[in-house]
Design a protein around this motif. Sequence first.
Motif, PDB file in Angstrom:
ATOM      1  N   CYS A 164       0.846  -1.213   0.000  1.00 19.26           N
ATOM      2  CA  CYS A 164       0.000   0.000   0.000  1.00 19.26           C
ATOM      3  C   CYS A 164       0.874   1.253   0.000  1.00 19.26           C
ATOM      4  O   CYS A 164       0.598   2.220  -0.716  1.00 19.26           O
ATOM      5  N   ILE A 165       1.935   1.228   0.816  1.00 19.44           N
ATOM      6  CA  ILE A 165       2.823   2.400   0.888  1.00 19.44           C
ATOM      7  C   ILE A 165       3.545   2.581  -0.445  1.00 19.44           C
ATOM      8  O   ILE A 165       3.652   3.702  -0.963  1.00 19.44           O
ATOM      9  N   TYR A 166       4.002   1.491  -1.018  1.00 18.12           N
ATOM     10  CA  TYR A 166       4.705   1.580  -2.301  1.00 18.12           C
ATOM     11  C   TYR A 166       3.801   2.205  -3.365  1.00 18.12           C
ATOM     12  O   TYR A 166       4.233   3.075  -4.131  1.00 18.12           O
ATOM     13  N   ALA A 167       2.536   1.771  -3.390  1.00 14.62           N
ATOM     14  CA  ALA A 167       1.600   2.301  -4.397  1.00 14.62           C
ATOM     15  C   ALA A 167       1.442   3.809  -4.250  1.00 14.62           C
ATOM     16  O   ALA A 167       1.427   4.550  -5.240  1.00 14.62           O
ATOM     17  N   LYS A 195      10.838  -6.171   1.913  1.00 13.26           N
ATOM     18  CA  LYS A 195       9.719  -6.803   2.648  1.00 13.26           C
ATOM     19  C   LYS A 195       8.984  -7.805   1.756  1.00 13.26           C
ATOM     20  O   LYS A 195       8.042  -8.446   2.187  1.00 13.26           O
ATOM     21  N   GLY A 196       9.351  -7.838   0.477  1.00 16.16           N
ATOM     22  CA  GLY A 196       8.772  -8.855  -0.398  1.00 16.16           C
ATOM     23  C   GLY A 196       7.618  -8.382  -1.274  1.00 16.16           C
ATOM     24  O   GLY A 196       6.839  -9.193  -1.763  1.00 16.16           O
ATOM     25  N   ILE A 197       7.508  -7.080  -1.493  1.00 16.16           N
ATOM     26  CA  ILE A 197       6.427  -6.615  -2.378  1.00 16.16           C
ATOM     27  C   ILE A 197       6.717  -7.015  -3.827  1.00 16.16           C
ATOM     28  O   ILE A 197       7.871  -7.217  -4.203  1.00 16.16           O
ATOM     29  N   LEU A 201       4.104  -5.929 -10.276  1.00 11.85           N
ATOM     30  CA  LEU A 201       2.670  -6.205 -10.311  1.00 11.85           C
ATOM     31  C   LEU A 201       1.864  -4.991  -9.842  1.00 11.85           C
ATOM     32  O   LEU A 201       0.827  -4.657 -10.421  1.00 11.85           O
ATOM     33  N   ILE A 202       2.368  -4.294  -8.822  1.00 16.13           N
ATOM     34  CA  ILE A 202       1.667  -3.098  -8.327  1.00 16.13           C
ATOM     35  C   ILE A 202       1.593  -2.063  -9.454  1.00 16.13           C
ATOM     36  O   ILE A 202       0.554  -1.455  -9.703  1.00 16.13           O
ATOM     37  N   HIS A 203       2.702  -1.899 -10.172  1.00 17.65           N
ATOM     38  CA  HIS A 203       2.724  -0.945 -11.281  1.00 17.65           C
ATOM     39  C   HIS A 203       1.710  -1.347 -12.351  1.00 17.65           C
ATOM     40  O   HIS A 203       0.936  -0.525 -12.847  1.00 17.65           O
ATOM     41  N   ARG A 204       1.699  -2.630 -12.677  1.00 19.99           N
ATOM     42  CA  ARG A 204       0.746  -3.094 -13.702  1.00 19.99           C
ATOM     43  C   ARG A 204      -0.692  -2.943 -13.241  1.00 19.99           C
ATOM     44  O   ARG A 204      -1.563  -2.537 -14.011  1.00 19.99           O
ATOM     45  N   ASP A 208      -1.526  -0.505 -15.968  1.00 23.03           N
ATOM     46  CA  ASP A 208      -1.905  -1.324 -17.131  1.00 23.03           C
ATOM     47  C   ASP A 208      -3.193  -2.070 -16.837  1.00 23.03           C
ATOM     48  O   ASP A 208      -3.285  -3.286 -16.962  1.00 23.03           O
ATOM     49  N   ASN A 209      -4.184  -1.294 -16.417  1.00 21.91           N
ATOM     50  CA  ASN A 209      -5.428  -1.906 -15.970  1.00 21.91           C
ATOM     51  C   ASN A 209      -6.603  -1.133 -16.538  1.00 21.91           C
ATOM     52  O   ASN A 209      -7.664  -1.035 -15.915  1.00 21.91           O
ATOM     53  N   SER A 210      -6.394  -0.531 -17.730  1.00 27.06           N
ATOM     54  CA  SER A 210      -7.460   0.276 -18.341  1.00 27.06           C
ATOM     55  C   SER A 210      -8.500  -0.612 -18.987  1.00 27.06           C
ATOM     56  O   SER A 210      -8.188  -1.693 -19.472  1.00 27.06           O
ATOM     57  N   THR A 211      -9.715  -0.102 -19.037  1.00 23.99           N
ATOM     58  CA  THR A 211     -10.701  -0.705 -19.926  1.00 23.99           C
ATOM     59  C   THR A 211     -10.400  -0.178 -21.328  1.00 23.99           C
ATOM     60  O   THR A 211      -9.691   0.842 -21.485  1.00 23.99           O
ATOM     61  N   LEU A 212     -10.959  -0.838 -22.346  1.00 23.89           N
ATOM     62  CA  LEU A 212     -10.785  -0.336 -23.709  1.00 23.89           C
ATOM     63  C   LEU A 212     -11.411   1.062 -23.821  1.00 23.89           C
ATOM     64  O   LEU A 212     -10.844   1.963 -24.447  1.00 23.89           O
ATOM     65  N   ASP A 213     -12.567   1.249 -23.182  1.00 21.09           N
ATOM     66  CA  ASP A 213     -13.220   2.566 -23.195  1.00 21.09           C
ATOM     67  C   ASP A 213     -12.305   3.656 -22.643  1.00 21.09           C
ATOM     68  O   ASP A 213     -12.241   4.757 -23.183  1.00 21.09           O
ATOM     69  N   ARG A 214     -11.611   3.341 -21.558  1.00 17.98           N
ATOM     70  CA  ARG A 214     -10.741   4.347 -20.945  1.00 17.98           C
ATOM     71  C   ARG A 214      -9.608   4.724 -21.898  1.00 17.98           C
ATOM     72  O   ARG A 214      -9.267   5.906 -22.052  1.00 17.98           O
ATOM     73  N   LEU A 215      -9.052   3.714 -22.540  1.00 10.87           N
ATOM     74  CA  LEU A 215      -7.954   3.974 -23.476  1.00 10.87           C
ATOM     75  C   LEU A 215      -8.457   4.796 -24.658  1.00 10.87           C
ATOM     76  O   LEU A 215      -7.804   5.731 -25.119  1.00 10.87           O
ATOM     77  N   ARG A 216      -9.659   4.455 -25.150  1.00 10.51           N
ATOM     78  CA  ARG A 216     -10.224   5.202 -26.277  1.00 10.51           C
ATOM     79  C   ARG A 216     -10.568   6.637 -25.883  1.00 10.51           C
ATOM     80  O   ARG A 216     -10.414   7.554 -26.680  1.00 10.51           O
ATOM     81  N   LEU A 217     -11.030   6.816 -24.634  1.00 13.79           N
ATOM     82  CA  LEU A 217     -11.313   8.175 -24.156  1.00 13.79           C
ATOM     83  C   LEU A 217     -10.022   8.993 -24.157  1.00 13.79           C
ATOM     84  O   LEU A 217     -10.011  10.155 -24.580  1.00 13.79           O
ATOM     85  N   LYS A 218      -8.951   8.371 -23.731  1.00 14.08           N
ATOM     86  CA  LYS A 218      -7.658   9.063 -23.724  1.00 14.08           C
ATOM     87  C   LYS A 218      -7.281   9.469 -25.158  1.00 14.08           C
ATOM     88  O   LYS A 218      -6.892  10.616 -25.413  1.00 14.08           O
TER      89      LYS A 218
END
Length: 341
Positions: A164-167, A195-197, A201-204, A208-218
């Motif tokens: 959580c802190i890393y994010a 600590k083993g984070i 994966l946190i970055h992704r 890298d967790n957009s919906t197609l709609d979100r990407l198209r809106l961008k």
Amino acid sequence: MLNIESLRQALSVPRKIVIIPHQKPDADALGSCLALWNFFKNKGHVATVISPTQYPDFLQWMPGHEETLVYSEATHGSCQQVISEAEIIFCLDFNDLKRCEPLDVLISGNTTAIKAMVDHHQDKKDFANFEYVRVTAAATAELIYELIHLLGNDSDITPPIASCIYAGIMTDTGSFKYPATTPQIHRIVANLMEKGINHSLIHRNIYDNSTLDRLRLKGFALSERLKVIPELHTAYFVLSKADLSRFHHQIGDTEGLVNYGLSIRGVKLSVILKEDEGFVKMSLRSVGSLSVNDIARTHFNGGGHINAAGGRLPGMSIEEAERCFLEVIYSYKDTLADTNN
Ligand code: 5GP
Ligand code: MN
């Protein structure tokens, strides 16, 4: 005003604790809350995170988020009850109760709880009995990391807390590129990694967790809704409700978009105007000494940091808001045209 020793004392027996982020919490606000929530839970306290509004689905992996109470008409009663029973209320990543509307009313009335603010924004309001505040901190999550060390010790930073802190730190430093990224931030992050984070994966999960709609809106916003005023070194987006609904807009879908304006050579101010229910929401970003905190505070009922701020224009159509925005920035013509800042 309580000091850290009094807070430590207050926490020496199990307490009922409420932890609140600002409206539409980002990874720093929610990550800070959930880091502290996990810490208190591990220490035997009864803690509840109450979010003033829904939060984006790219944060819905954070350890403990499923137990977060999200304010709505349906949960009003439970929020009111949990807040009225709380002995300590933590306000994280904001320094003005307005930023947690509609919970502000529940927090300011009818409670004798200790109010603790942990924050890194400019222009603090005085409402807390305990403050852990530093405007030069890169993220509230950095302050939470320090606070956990002050209230406990390094072994209390479990992998869920570290994630959580890393994010929070990763997002508020723009993935470690903003000027507030210090050697100490990298030392903290090194410790979190030990600590083993799973930092990758946190970055992704977040980016890298957009919906197609979100990407198209961008894509649509970049090609159709971005305007540049070269003489003012300014780029801005205007997004109407119709634009947003065309792409089935969800909370968080425009997060990060404003930064693209700053990627244009010569641009030092980038702004989004986004039509919402009864108001136009603004996000402002700058580079260098130009303070969007000052601009947002003076003209747009908002605030934030020197280089990242938000605000809103109530009761305006999107066209009126654009006109108002242009009038304001033309009044900064000399500052904006000056290439020395
Ligand atoms: P964003 O543009 O991402 O919504 O917000 C940028 C920064 O400004 C964040 O640190 C956020 O907490 C702060 N901020 C956003 N909106 C407001 C607002 O209406 N008032 C104040 N005081 N700060 C804001
Ligand atoms: Mn923050």
